[in-house]
Design a protein around this motif. Sequence first.
Motif, PDB file in Angstrom:
ATOM      1  N   LEU A 391       0.795  -1.220   0.000  1.00  0.00           N
ATOM      2  CA  LEU A 391       0.000   0.000   0.000  1.00  0.00           C
ATOM      3  C   LEU A 391       0.830   1.274   0.000  1.00  0.00           C
ATOM      4  N   ALA A 392       2.063   1.204   0.470  1.00  0.00           N
ATOM      5  CA  ALA A 392       2.875   2.410   0.650  1.00  0.00           C
ATOM      6  C   ALA A 392       3.106   3.187  -0.649  1.00  0.00           C
ATOM      7  N   PRO A 393       3.487   2.545  -1.780  1.00  0.00           N
ATOM      8  CA  PRO A 393       3.761   3.341  -2.995  1.00  0.00           C
ATOM      9  C   PRO A 393       2.574   4.197  -3.430  1.00  0.00           C
ATOM     10  N   PHE A 394       1.390   3.668  -3.325  1.00  0.00           N
ATOM     11  CA  PHE A 394       0.214   4.421  -3.746  1.00  0.00           C
ATOM     12  C   PHE A 394      -0.064   5.589  -2.799  1.00  0.00           C
ATOM     13  N   LEU A 395       0.046   5.365  -1.497  1.00  0.00           N
ATOM     14  CA  LEU A 395      -0.285   6.408  -0.534  1.00  0.00           C
ATOM     15  C   LEU A 395       0.780   7.498  -0.487  1.00  0.00           C
ATOM     16  N   ARG A 396       2.010   7.166  -0.829  1.00  0.00           N
ATOM     17  CA  ARG A 396       3.084   8.163  -0.821  1.00  0.00           C
ATOM     18  C   ARG A 396       3.200   8.899  -2.140  1.00  0.00           C
ATOM     19  N   ASP A 397       2.319   8.603  -3.073  1.00  0.00           N
ATOM     20  CA  ASP A 397       2.356   9.249  -4.376  1.00  0.00           C
ATOM     21  C   ASP A 397       1.975  10.725  -4.244  1.00  0.00           C
ATOM     22  N   ALA A 398       2.413  11.522  -5.221  1.00  0.00           N
ATOM     23  CA  ALA A 398       2.153  12.967  -5.190  1.00  0.00           C
ATOM     24  C   ALA A 398       0.666  13.279  -5.275  1.00  0.00           C
ATOM     25  N   LYS A 399      -0.128  12.348  -5.813  1.00  0.00           N
ATOM     26  CA  LYS A 399      -1.569  12.566  -5.906  1.00  0.00           C
ATOM     27  C   LYS A 399      -2.228  12.630  -4.531  1.00  0.00           C
ATOM     28  N   ASN A 400      -1.597  12.026  -3.556  1.00  0.00           N
ATOM     29  CA  ASN A 400      -2.158  11.988  -2.198  1.00  0.00           C
ATOM     30  C   ASN A 400      -1.391  12.922  -1.271  1.00  0.00           C
ATOM     31  N   VAL A 401      -1.147  14.130  -1.754  1.00  0.00           N
ATOM     32  CA  VAL A 401      -0.368  15.084  -0.969  1.00  0.00           C
ATOM     33  C   VAL A 401      -1.090  15.465   0.327  1.00  0.00           C
ATOM     34  N   HIS A 402      -2.421  15.330   0.338  1.00  0.00           N
ATOM     35  CA  HIS A 402      -3.166  15.687   1.561  1.00  0.00           C
ATOM     36  C   HIS A 402      -2.847  14.756   2.721  1.00  0.00           C
ATOM     37  N   LEU A 453       3.270   3.435   7.095  1.00  0.00           N
ATOM     38  CA  LEU A 453       2.725   3.382   5.742  1.00  0.00           C
ATOM     39  C   LEU A 453       2.954   4.688   5.003  1.00  0.00           C
ATOM     40  N   LEU A 454       2.800   5.811   5.713  1.00  0.00           N
ATOM     41  CA  LEU A 454       2.967   7.132   5.098  1.00  0.00           C
ATOM     42  C   LEU A 454       4.391   7.664   5.222  1.00  0.00           C
ATOM     43  N   ASP A 455       5.283   6.853   5.838  1.00  0.00           N
ATOM     44  CA  ASP A 455       6.680   7.256   6.020  1.00  0.00           C
ATOM     45  C   ASP A 455       6.780   8.573   6.805  1.00  0.00           C
ATOM     46  N   GLN A 456       6.025   8.668   7.887  1.00  0.00           N
ATOM     47  CA  GLN A 456       5.979   9.887   8.683  1.00  0.00           C
ATOM     48  C   GLN A 456       6.403   9.675  10.140  1.00  0.00           C
ATOM     49  N   ILE A 457       7.089   8.577  10.415  1.00  0.00           N
ATOM     50  CA  ILE A 457       7.551   8.326  11.786  1.00  0.00           C
ATOM     51  C   ILE A 457       8.546   9.401  12.214  1.00  0.00           C
ATOM     52  N   ASP A 458       9.484   9.738  11.322  1.00  0.00           N
ATOM     53  CA  ASP A 458      10.455  10.785  11.655  1.00  0.00           C
ATOM     54  C   ASP A 458       9.784  12.147  11.788  1.00  0.00           C
ATOM     55  N   ASP A 459       8.785  12.394  10.961  1.00  0.00           N
ATOM     56  CA  ASP A 459       8.058  13.665  11.054  1.00  0.00           C
ATOM     57  C   ASP A 459       7.345  13.780  12.401  1.00  0.00           C
ATOM     58  N   SER A 521       5.922   2.945  21.283  1.00  0.00           N
ATOM     59  CA  SER A 521       7.323   2.580  21.031  1.00  0.00           C
ATOM     60  C   SER A 521       7.453   1.085  20.758  1.00  0.00           C
ATOM     61  N   SER A 522       6.670   0.277  21.484  1.00  0.00           N
ATOM     62  CA  SER A 522       6.701  -1.174  21.262  1.00  0.00           C
ATOM     63  C   SER A 522       6.093  -1.536  19.920  1.00  0.00           C
ATOM     64  N   ALA A 523       4.982  -0.871  19.561  1.00  0.00           N
ATOM     65  CA  ALA A 523       4.310  -1.190  18.295  1.00  0.00           C
ATOM     66  C   ALA A 523       5.184  -0.830  17.096  1.00  0.00           C
ATOM     67  N   LYS A 524       6.010   0.213  17.209  1.00  0.00           N
ATOM     68  CA  LYS A 524       6.882   0.600  16.099  1.00  0.00           C
ATOM     69  C   LYS A 524       7.896  -0.489  15.771  1.00  0.00           C
ATOM     70  N   ILE A 525       8.221  -1.313  16.770  1.00  0.00           N
ATOM     71  CA  ILE A 525       9.207  -2.380  16.542  1.00  0.00           C
ATOM     72  C   ILE A 525       8.706  -3.359  15.484  1.00  0.00           C
ATOM     73  N   PHE A 526       7.384  -3.596  15.438  1.00  0.00           N
ATOM     74  CA  PHE A 526       6.836  -4.531  14.461  1.00  0.00           C
ATOM     75  C   PHE A 526       7.076  -4.071  13.025  1.00  0.00           C
ATOM     76  N   PHE A 527       7.254  -2.782  12.834  1.00  0.00           N
ATOM     77  CA  PHE A 527       7.412  -2.244  11.484  1.00  0.00           C
ATOM     78  C   PHE A 527       8.820  -1.705  11.223  1.00  0.00           C
ATOM     79  N   SER A 528       9.745  -2.005  12.122  1.00  0.00           N
ATOM     80  CA  SER A 528      11.118  -1.541  11.929  1.00  0.00           C
ATOM     81  C   SER A 528      11.800  -2.390  10.869  1.00  0.00           C
ATOM     82  N   ASN A 529      12.798  -1.814  10.228  1.00  0.00           N
ATOM     83  CA  ASN A 529      13.489  -2.534   9.162  1.00  0.00           C
ATOM     84  C   ASN A 529      14.509  -3.511   9.713  1.00  0.00           C
TER      85      ASN A 529
END
Length: 529
Positions: A391-402, A453-459, A521-529
Amino acid sequence: MPNEVTLVPKATATVRAMDTLNRVCDTSFLFWHQSLFRSYLKQYFDQGIDYQRILATFAGINKCAEGIGECKMVKFTCQEQFIEGVMKTMSREVIMRLCGQIETSLRLDFHSNLQVDAVNPFVRGSMLVNSSALLAVEPIRVADRYVSLRRSVEAYLSNMFYNLTTISLHDWRTYGEMRRLAGLKMNLVTVADHLPTQIIEQGCDVLDIMRNIHVFVAQTHGIGVVNTTVNFTYQFLKRKIYVLSQFLYDERIKSRLVKDQKWFRDNRERLGQMYAYERADAFNKGIRKLGITDAGESYLDTFRLLVSHIGNAMGYVRMMRSGCIHTCSMASAFLPSAEERGSLTLSELATNEGLSSATCTSAANLQGDIEHLWRQWSEGTEYFRLLVDTLAPFLRDAKNVHLKTFYIIVPPLTINFIEHILSMKDRMGKKNRQDALFTDDGFVMGLAYILKLLDQIDDFNSLHWFRAVKVKYAADREKIAQQRKEMGTVDDVKLQQTLALTERRIQTFQQEFDLLYYNLSSAKIFFSN
């Protein structure tokens, strides 16, 4: 002729003494009193007499059996019938009664929480003492056989646990606990039933859950585990994320988020790199002006439920994944690990030995099953990565800037969640506990998944939100301390109570925010690289 004294040789005297002793100790009379043997054993069992007498009684039985075998007046079958009669009486009066008593004791111990009437501890205590004493009796010899009371009880319990588990599979846990109690209390070793690892529970069916996953996520909370039918979850997540996108695309929501994003960028240095709590709280309260549902929920409440549903779906995926790993580990318990594999496979070994084609084919099939188990065991959390990467490529596309402003809504969303969870916890102590709960980890799981999914953890981390919360509540506590200091010795009971309640409320909110931070913090571990 003088009186003569006849001297008896010492060896002859010893023989006569032994003959007299054997005649006195002869127990062949027991053959004519077999009906009393049952009464003897029953008395030993009921009255708790020294159980060493049982060994003495059976020693007499053995002498009687030997005497029957030496008698020329009866056939050999008479001795066998006598021994069989003794064995049946022993089984009926000692072994079966002992087995029933131990089984009853185990059931009472397991279901002790269901007992309404008080149990006499002296009766229960004597029952355990009698059972332990009988289990300690050494194996009893009956003619050419040996009978161990302990082994007989273990065989009975093993047979009982297996048969009753196969009859009522939903009670497998009951008999498993009774098996452990038998080992812990009486040191009885029962044979594991080795039934299939799958069970039939009288609960919700997995297929029904997957067909109605939208109902499941609305009712079930917490981080569960992975689902083998990940395609159903994928379809469900697509629908939910579409609703999430529509919410953030709403002009009233989007404009407020863009405004807050720009405000934070312009005032970051002045705010100490921390997003202001007052700004998030104003968003949470102000959104109610946009309208509420028939249930009295604001748009942000509905959005929080949406995030929780997404998190519960991910939790279910992980739950089923853990169940899959557990099943694979039990199925491969006696197989070598992947690291211990040799250079040749099972099918190659069968071929090298010159076995038949059918055997080689069977070996190849078995090797394929083993390889499948190893792959299932070593996959790790690939399902989570799959649900993100798809799902990430579609949601991070420029069309979904909102969607790029999602991380700005997280602070007011967490305030909304804290208020919700505290309200639900308050219902736990009330008479009407409808919709009451004490945890909702689905929200945290959904939040971590969407941020990844939106690559906004750092944000989101750049907001330093949880540090801002601590600073805010620390300032509130200092304000209360200052008010108490200014009061001095003024005896104002109402003001003291108000300050105490305010301080308690601050402490409660701070504790809930801490728990939310730890869970996220614990839940983020499931999605860490």
